[in-house]
Design a protein around this motif. Structure first.
Motif, PDB file in Angstrom:
ATOM      1  N   MET A 268       0.832  -1.193   0.000  1.00  0.00           N
ATOM      2  CA  MET A 268       0.000   0.000   0.000  1.00  0.00           C
ATOM      3  C   MET A 268       0.879   1.260   0.000  1.00  0.00           C
ATOM      4  O   MET A 268       1.797   1.356   0.796  1.00  0.00           O
ATOM      5  N   THR A 269       0.598   2.137  -0.920  1.00  0.00           N
ATOM      6  CA  THR A 269       1.425   3.340  -1.020  1.00  0.00           C
ATOM      7  C   THR A 269       0.883   4.413  -0.085  1.00  0.00           C
ATOM      8  O   THR A 269      -0.304   4.707  -0.090  1.00  0.00           O
ATOM      9  N   SER A 270       1.767   5.001   0.698  1.00  0.00           N
ATOM     10  CA  SER A 270       1.329   6.031   1.643  1.00  0.00           C
ATOM     11  C   SER A 270       1.093   7.348   0.915  1.00  0.00           C
ATOM     12  O   SER A 270       1.588   7.572  -0.198  1.00  0.00           O
ATOM     13  N   GLN A 271       0.404   8.214   1.587  1.00  0.00           N
ATOM     14  CA  GLN A 271       0.143   9.562   1.089  1.00  0.00           C
ATOM     15  C   GLN A 271       1.468  10.295   0.802  1.00  0.00           C
ATOM     16  O   GLN A 271       1.627  10.941  -0.231  1.00  0.00           O
ATOM     17  N   THR A 272       2.437  10.144   1.725  1.00  0.00           N
ATOM     18  CA  THR A 272       3.738  10.819   1.572  1.00  0.00           C
ATOM     19  C   THR A 272       4.446  10.349   0.314  1.00  0.00           C
ATOM     20  O   THR A 272       5.020  11.138  -0.434  1.00  0.00           O
ATOM     21  N   LEU A 273       4.399   9.047   0.060  1.00  0.00           N
ATOM     22  CA  LEU A 273       5.061   8.514  -1.142  1.00  0.00           C
ATOM     23  C   LEU A 273       4.299   8.915  -2.403  1.00  0.00           C
ATOM     24  O   LEU A 273       4.902   9.284  -3.409  1.00  0.00           O
ATOM     25  N   ARG A 274       2.996   8.878  -2.311  1.00  0.00           N
ATOM     26  CA  ARG A 274       2.179   9.277  -3.479  1.00  0.00           C
ATOM     27  C   ARG A 274       2.469  10.730  -3.873  1.00  0.00           C
ATOM     28  O   ARG A 274       2.639  11.051  -5.039  1.00  0.00           O
ATOM     29  N   GLU A 275       2.579  11.577  -2.878  1.00  0.00           N
ATOM     30  CA  GLU A 275       2.877  12.990  -3.155  1.00  0.00           C
ATOM     31  C   GLU A 275       4.244  13.155  -3.794  1.00  0.00           C
ATOM     32  O   GLU A 275       4.414  13.913  -4.743  1.00  0.00           O
ATOM     33  N   ALA A 276       5.222  12.428  -3.246  1.00  0.00           N
ATOM     34  CA  ALA A 276       6.586  12.523  -3.799  1.00  0.00           C
ATOM     35  C   ALA A 276       6.596  12.062  -5.252  1.00  0.00           C
ATOM     36  O   ALA A 276       7.219  12.676  -6.119  1.00  0.00           O
ATOM     37  N   ARG A 277       5.870  10.989  -5.536  1.00  0.00           N
ATOM     38  CA  ARG A 277       5.839  10.444  -6.897  1.00  0.00           C
ATOM     39  C   ARG A 277       5.176  11.421  -7.868  1.00  0.00           C
ATOM     40  O   ARG A 277       5.619  11.566  -9.008  1.00  0.00           O
ATOM     41  N   LYS A 278       4.126  12.054  -7.390  1.00  0.00           N
ATOM     42  CA  LYS A 278       3.433  13.013  -8.234  1.00  0.00           C
ATOM     43  C   LYS A 278       4.324  14.235  -8.492  1.00  0.00           C
ATOM     44  O   LYS A 278       4.455  14.711  -9.619  1.00  0.00           O
ATOM     45  N   TYR A 279       4.954  14.666  -7.443  1.00  0.00           N
ATOM     46  CA  TYR A 279       5.809  15.851  -7.544  1.00  0.00           C
ATOM     47  C   TYR A 279       6.978  15.610  -8.493  1.00  0.00           C
ATOM     48  O   TYR A 279       7.288  16.416  -9.363  1.00  0.00           O
ATOM     49  N   GLU A 280       7.637  14.455  -8.337  1.00  0.00           N
ATOM     50  CA  GLU A 280       8.845  14.218  -9.139  1.00  0.00           C
ATOM     51  C   GLU A 280       8.486  14.049 -10.615  1.00  0.00           C
ATOM     52  O   GLU A 280       9.224  14.495 -11.493  1.00  0.00           O
ATOM     53  N   GLU A 281       7.346  13.446 -10.860  1.00  0.00           N
ATOM     54  CA  GLU A 281       6.955  13.231 -12.247  1.00  0.00           C
ATOM     55  C   GLU A 281       6.724  14.565 -12.956  1.00  0.00           C
ATOM     56  O   GLU A 281       7.166  14.771 -14.085  1.00  0.00           O
ATOM     57  N   ALA A 282       6.072  15.484 -12.238  1.00  0.00           N
ATOM     58  CA  ALA A 282       5.799  16.799 -12.836  1.00  0.00           C
ATOM     59  C   ALA A 282       7.076  17.622 -12.956  1.00  0.00           C
ATOM     60  O   ALA A 282       7.328  18.235 -13.993  1.00  0.00           O
ATOM     61  N   SER A 283       7.914  17.607 -11.924  1.00  0.00           N
ATOM     62  CA  SER A 283       9.053  18.539 -11.983  1.00  0.00           C
ATOM     63  C   SER A 283      10.209  18.019 -12.823  1.00  0.00           C
ATOM     64  O   SER A 283      11.027  18.811 -13.296  1.00  0.00           O
ATOM     65  N   GLU A 284      10.270  16.727 -13.049  1.00  0.00           N
ATOM     66  CA  GLU A 284      11.309  16.196 -13.947  1.00  0.00           C
ATOM     67  C   GLU A 284      11.170  16.819 -15.347  1.00  0.00           C
ATOM     68  O   GLU A 284      12.155  17.058 -16.040  1.00  0.00           O
ATOM     69  N   LYS A 285       9.937  17.089 -15.720  1.00  0.00           N
ATOM     70  CA  LYS A 285       9.676  17.619 -17.066  1.00  0.00           C
ATOM     71  C   LYS A 285      10.266  19.004 -17.286  1.00  0.00           C
ATOM     72  O   LYS A 285      10.444  19.441 -18.407  1.00  0.00           O
ATOM     73  N   MET A 286      10.566  19.697 -16.192  1.00  0.00           N
ATOM     74  CA  MET A 286      11.130  21.053 -16.318  1.00  0.00           C
ATOM     75  C   MET A 286      12.633  21.015 -16.615  1.00  0.00           C
ATOM     76  O   MET A 286      13.247  22.053 -16.826  1.00  0.00           O
ATOM     77  N   ILE A 287      13.220  19.825 -16.567  1.00  0.00           N
ATOM     78  CA  ILE A 287      14.672  19.738 -16.773  1.00  0.00           C
ATOM     79  C   ILE A 287      14.923  19.161 -18.164  1.00  0.00           C
ATOM     80  O   ILE A 287      14.433  18.075 -18.482  1.00  0.00           O
ATOM     81  N   THR A 288      15.658  19.909 -18.994  1.00  0.00           N
ATOM     82  CA  THR A 288      15.922  19.402 -20.344  1.00  0.00           C
ATOM     83  C   THR A 288      17.080  18.408 -20.301  1.00  0.00           C
ATOM     84  O   THR A 288      17.867  18.406 -19.348  1.00  0.00           O
ATOM     85  N   GLU A 289      17.172  17.628 -21.348  1.00  0.00           N
ATOM     86  CA  GLU A 289      18.203  16.588 -21.429  1.00  0.00           C
ATOM     87  C   GLU A 289      19.607  17.174 -21.265  1.00  0.00           C
ATOM     88  O   GLU A 289      20.458  16.619 -20.586  1.00  0.00           O
ATOM     89  N   LYS A 290      19.813  18.325 -21.887  1.00  0.00           N
ATOM     90  CA  LYS A 290      21.158  18.927 -21.864  1.00  0.00           C
ATOM     91  C   LYS A 290      21.525  19.547 -20.531  1.00  0.00           C
ATOM     92  O   LYS A 290      22.675  19.912 -20.298  1.00  0.00           O
ATOM     93  N   GLU A 291      20.548  19.695 -19.662  1.00  0.00           N
ATOM     94  CA  GLU A 291      20.851  20.238 -18.332  1.00  0.00           C
ATOM     95  C   GLU A 291      21.317  19.159 -17.362  1.00  0.00           C
ATOM     96  O   GLU A 291      21.545  19.429 -16.191  1.00  0.00           O
ATOM     97  N   ARG A 292      21.428  17.946 -17.875  1.00  0.00           N
ATOM     98  CA  ARG A 292      21.857  16.823 -17.040  1.00  0.00           C
ATOM     99  C   ARG A 292      23.099  16.195 -17.640  1.00  0.00           C
ATOM    100  O   ARG A 292      23.343  16.319 -18.831  1.00  0.00           O
TER     101      ARG A 292
END
Ligand code: FRU
Length: 493
Positions: free
Chosen positions: A1-25
């Protein structure tokens, strides 16, 4: 069972990863999906892929309540992010899921062991409990074990710290039983590694103090790893609060490899040789995996706690892992070489042989920030014996990083002073090379934000991160006196 804390982290990382372009890594080093990364955790081969977890604070580029980030790879170089695996969501780990490791259970499940951190009290009476916990999963989702924590301060003998008790590294023995080593310190705050055993991986017993620092190498020993290699046993640890010793160890957070013999019956390791793992500026918290083909492969956090203020760009990620490195013991020392998978990324070979020069030199086609460069240098016959050889890279009119060798005193130096930093922190490090007659072999791996320099076929490595702007991609050579050089360079794509 996924906790609320983990669900939030997963949602957050999925959205904010998109702000980083390939060349910035970095192109082939694993970096934080978003936010902060420190130690590699749970490095394992599971379900036909390499799995890498890491100390992770998705919400900020600073260290914070530790989660476990997660990524998988077929070749150790191209990583695909998976959803965060652990979040600090239970009473026993509410202040952080600290470092740990992973293995495959006989029934095919993936077992993670990590340190659960729980702070108690406030002010002067505040203390922290660090206990070892388990989570079991399928390679994507993990369930924390209902009997957590499985090893606590109550299991430790008198004199062992219960608040500095972390970073379990587990493995399964050939007879099917389990072992784990955990970092700890004694009453005087001097590091030690504790050994535990288990029949099933879930119920654990204290066995012994595997190795004690006795005040020699820093204080608390973090992130232990322990394994057989080429007929010896290797204990890797990352000591805090080191004092320098010659050019072998430097101040602050360091890395230590001990090679020696292991009395399995007693559970005691006797060291016969010690050395730094990495002689550069940014390498800490190493962890290894035994690959299916028998290679022992190590990664580290390509960073050092003491230099985390070195950031010149406004990026929304911080922290990368080193190149995975194949380990061996040769001539009584630990050797490291880039994983052979890297050779598949080589393109556009440029080679020059017997280039005799003194002064400054650039060579057509030798440039770039994602490159694999092999150099052999030797003194050129003649009166003007060379006194210095240097490679400058990530170079433009304003910036450069350099690696130099002074044959007379056999001194190596990495210098990233001119790589754009505006902070008064360590930017140079020196080390002694084992060089006969001024000869030296180098392999330099460059990847956008880092340089890893393998010296004399992996006898030593010097690693440094750089954040120099990417159009600073020049490479040049400098010799004081006459040298002869062979060079082969590949782009890595
Ligand atoms: C090492 C370390 C570990 C700890 C983790 C916390 O870099 O201090 O000992 O588990 O980082 O993030």
């Amino acid at each position: 069972m996924t906790s609320q804390t983990l669900r939030e982290a997963r949602k957050y990382e999925e959205a904010s990863e998109k702000m980083i372009t390939e060349k910035e890594r970095p192109a082939f080093h694993l970096s934080a999906r978003t936010g902060w990364m420190n130690d590699p955790n749970g490095f394992s081969y599971y379900g036909g892929k390499y799995h890498m977890f890491y100390q992770y604070h998705p919400y900020d580029c600073q260290w914070g309540p530790m989660h476990w980030g997660h990524a998988v790879s077929d070749d150790l170089l191209h990583w695909e992010y998976l959803p965060a695996a652990l979040a600090p969501d239970e009473s026993y780990d509410r202040d952080g899921c600290f470092s740990g490791s992973a293995l495959t259970l006989p029934d095919g499940r993936h077992l993670l062991m990590y340190t659960g951190v729980q702070k108690q009290g406030r002010g002067n009476g505040a203390s922290e409990a660090q206990n070892q916990c388990l989570a079991v999963g399928d390679g994507t989702d993990y369930e924390k074990y209902e009997k957590n924590p499985v090893i606590t301060g109550a299991d430790l003998p008198e004199g062992c710290s219960v608040s500095n008790f972390r970073d379990p590294k587990i493995w399964r023995k050939e007879d099917g039983s389990y072992c784990c080593v955990v970092g700890n310190c004694d009453r005087d705050g001097s590091g030690q590694v504790l050994l535990f055993t288990s029949r099933d991986g879930f119920a654990w017993n204290y066995k012994s103090v595997l190795a004690a620092n006795d005040g020699r190498f820093g204080k608390m020993w973090e992130c232990p790893d322990f394994f057989a290699l080429d007929g010896r046993w290797a204990l890797l640890v990352s000591p805090q609060d080191m004092l320098p010793s010659g050019f072998e160890y430097h101040n602050g957070n360091g890395t230590l490899c001990l090679l020696g013999a292991f009395d399995e019956e007693k559970g005691v390791f006797k060291a016969e040789h010690d050395q730094s793992i990495d002689y550069g500026i940014d390498f800490y918290a190493s962890q290894t995996v035994l690959a299916p083909d028998g290679r022992r492969i190590m990664v580290g956090w390509m960073q050092n706690w003491d230099t985390c203020d070195f950031r010149t760009q406004k990026l929304s990620w911080f922290g990368q892992l080193s190149l995975p490195r194949e380990l061996s013991v040769e001539n009584g020392r630990l050797y490291q070489r880039p994983v052979r998978e890297l050779e598949r990324m080589r393109r556009n070979k440029r080679a020059y042989t017997d280039v005799a020069f003194s002064g400054e030199l650039t060579l057509e086609g030798i440039k770039g920030r994602m490159a694999d460069i092999e150099i052999s240098v030797a003194p050129e016959d003649g009166e003007d014996i060379y006194r210095k050889f240097a490679v400058r890279f990530a170079q433009n009119d304003r910036f450069r990083t350099s690696f130099s060798f002074h044959p007379q005193d056999s001194m190596l130096k990495i210098d990233r002073k001119f790589s754009g930093s505006r902070r008064a922190i360590i930017h140079q490090r020196r080390s002694l090379a084992n060089s006969a007659d001024g000869k030296l072999k180098l392999r330099m791996i460059l990847d956008r934000f880092s340089a890893e320099i393998f010296i004399n076929d992996g006898e030593q490595v010097m690693t440094a991160i750089i954040y120099t702007e990417q159009d600073a991609d020049g490479i040049s050579f400098l010799a004081e006196g006459n040298v002869r050089m062979d060079i082969v360079k590949y782009d890595l794509v």
